[in-house]
Design an enzyme around this catalytic site. Structure first.
Site, PDB file in Angstrom:
ATOM      1  N   ALA A 101       0.702  -1.373  -0.024  1.00  0.00           N
ATOM      2  CA  ALA A 101       0.072   0.042  -0.077  1.00  0.00           C
ATOM      3  C   ALA A 101       0.760   1.286  -0.030  1.00  0.00           C
ATOM      4  O   ALA A 101       0.243   2.267   0.339  1.00  0.00           O
ATOM      5  CB  ALA A 101      -0.901  -0.014   1.121  1.00  0.00           C
ATOM      6  N   ASN A 118       2.947  -2.878   7.670  1.00  0.00           N
ATOM      7  CA  ASN A 118       3.749  -3.776   6.887  1.00  0.00           C
ATOM      8  C   ASN A 118       4.427  -2.886   5.948  1.00  0.00           C
ATOM      9  O   ASN A 118       5.583  -3.132   5.414  1.00  0.00           O
ATOM     10  CB  ASN A 118       3.058  -5.051   6.174  1.00  0.00           C
ATOM     11  CG  ASN A 118       2.941  -6.127   7.235  1.00  0.00           C
ATOM     12  OD1 ASN A 118       3.636  -6.531   8.006  1.00  0.00           O
ATOM     13  ND2 ASN A 118       1.616  -6.329   7.351  1.00  0.00           N
ATOM     14  N   HIS A 142      -0.275   7.398   3.853  1.00  0.00           N
ATOM     15  CA  HIS A 142       1.095   7.188   3.999  1.00  0.00           C
ATOM     16  C   HIS A 142       2.008   8.486   3.161  1.00  0.00           C
ATOM     17  O   HIS A 142       1.656   8.428   2.165  1.00  0.00           O
ATOM     18  CB  HIS A 142       1.439   6.036   3.569  1.00  0.00           C
ATOM     19  CG  HIS A 142       1.023   4.617   4.098  1.00  0.00           C
ATOM     20  ND1 HIS A 142       0.864   4.332   5.358  1.00  0.00           N
ATOM     21  CD2 HIS A 142       0.014   3.809   3.558  1.00  0.00           C
ATOM     22  CE1 HIS A 142       0.123   3.399   5.607  1.00  0.00           C
ATOM     23  NE2 HIS A 142      -0.579   2.909   4.375  1.00  0.00           N
TER      24      HIS A 142
END
Length: 281
Positions: free
Chosen positions: A134, A202, A232
Site C-alpha cells: 500500500a 507492513n 502514508h
C-alpha cells in the site's frame, strides 16, 4: 533450468501458485488468477483455517485448487503468496524457502524479525519477493539507496477503526475511541512500528528493506478521524535526490486495516515474474 520450464520439452509451463490464506487479499488474488487475468499462472493450492468457508469462497471457480495445510503449499507450488495471520509467518516461510520456491510475503514486518530466512534462501536458491503493497515510491527509494541516504521518515494516518486492537495500543492503554481530532499514537523506528502494528504498517517494513534498514527508518502513526483513506507520506533525504510523496488508499470493505491497493500490488508483483516486458526498478 527455470522452474517454469518443462524438463522434457523445454517449453514454458504455467507457474503453480499457492496462497496462504483466503482472506481479503488472498481471495482477491485467487479470483484474478482463476479468471485468467495473470497469464503464465495457475492456481494450484490454497490454505485456510476455515475449510468450509474456503470451499464456499471457491464456489464458481473455473478450476478448484487443492486445499492444503500452509506448510504443504510448497509441495504443490512454484510460488507461494503469504497473506496469513502473522503468527503463521515463520513456519510458512521456512517451508517455502526451504524447498527453493519463490516466496511473496505480505507479513513483511515478521520478515524483519527473521532475516535468517534470507540466508536460507541463499542456500536453497529460493527468492523472497516483497510487494510494494500500500506504499509508493519504493523504486525511487531503492535507487537512492545505491548512493547515500541521510534520512527516511514515514507518517501514517488512518481512520481510528483501522488501528483498533493494535498490540501497541493495547500494551500502552492508548484509547482511540470517540476521537474528534487527530491523535499521534506512535513515534519510533520501523522495527518498533512493525512489532506494535503488525496488521497495519507492513509498509514500514517494506520501506525499511528498500532503504536504510528498520532501525534508521523513522515512523509516525496517527489515528485520524478526519481522514477516510489510509494515508502514508514518506520523506527521503539523500545525496542524489530529496523527495516527499503521499498516497491515500481506499480501505477494503471487508477489512479497514487493509487498503484495496494491496491485493493489486500482489497481482502486479506476480505479473513481473512472467511478463516479457518489465517496467520499473
Amino acid at each position: 533450468m527455470s522452474i517454469s520450464e518443462d524438463v522434457v520439452t523445454g517449453r514454458k509451463r504455467a507457474l503453480k501458485l499457492g496462497i496462504a490464506s483466503l482472506g481479503t487479499i488472498g481471495l482477491s488474488v485467487a479470483r484474478r488468477v482463476d479468471a485468467g487475468d495473470l497469464p503464465g499462472f495457475e492456481l494450484a493450492a490454497v490454505a485456510a483455517r476455515d475449510l468450509d468457508k474456503a470451499r464456499r469462497n471457491l464456489e464458481g471457480f473455473r478450476t478448484l485448487p487443492q486445499l492444503a495445510p500452509p506448510t504443504a503449499l510448497a509441495d504443490a507450488c512454484d510460488v507461494v503468496v503469504e497473506c496469513a495471520p502473522a503468527a503463521l509467518f515463520r513456519e510458512i516461510a521456512e517451508s517455502v524457502i526451504g524447498k527453493g520456491r519463490i516466496f511473496v510475503p505480505l507479513s513483511v514486518g515478521r520478515l524483519l524479525e527473521h532475516m535468517e530466512l534470507v540466508d536460507l534462501a541463499r542456500r536453497t536458491g529460493a527468492r523472497i519477493i516483497v510487494p510494494t503493497g500500500a506504499l509508493l515510491g519504493l523504486d525511487a527509494v531503492k535507487a537512492v539507496a545505491e548512493g547515500s541516504i541521510t534520512s527516511i521518515r514515514m507518517t501514517t494516518r488512518k481512520p481510528p477503526k483501522g488501528l483498533a486492537g493494535a498490540p501497541h495500543l493495547v500494551a500502552n492503554a492508548i484509547s482511540i475511541d470517540g476521537l474528534t481530532e487527530p491523535k499521534k499514537v506512535f513515534s519510533g523506528s520501523a522495527r518498533e512500528a512493525a512489532r506494535g502494528f503488525p496488521a497495519n504498517v507492513n509498509v514500514a517494513a517494506a520501506l525499511a528493506l528498500a532503504g536504510i534498514g528498520p532501525d534508521r527508518t523513522e515512523v509516525e502513526i496517527w489515528a485520524d478521524p478526519t481522514v477516510r483513506h489510509n494515508t502514508h507520506t514518506i520523506a527521503v533525504t539523500s545525496d542524489s535526490s530529496d523527495f516527499t510523496m503521499t498516497i491515500q488508499n481506499i480501505p477494503s470493505v471487508e477489512n479497514p486495516a487493509t487498503g484495496r491497493i494491496t491485493a493489486l500490488s500482489v497481482i502486479a508483483t506476480l505479473r513481473r515474474l512472467t511478463a516479457p516486458l518489465v517496467v520499473g526498478t
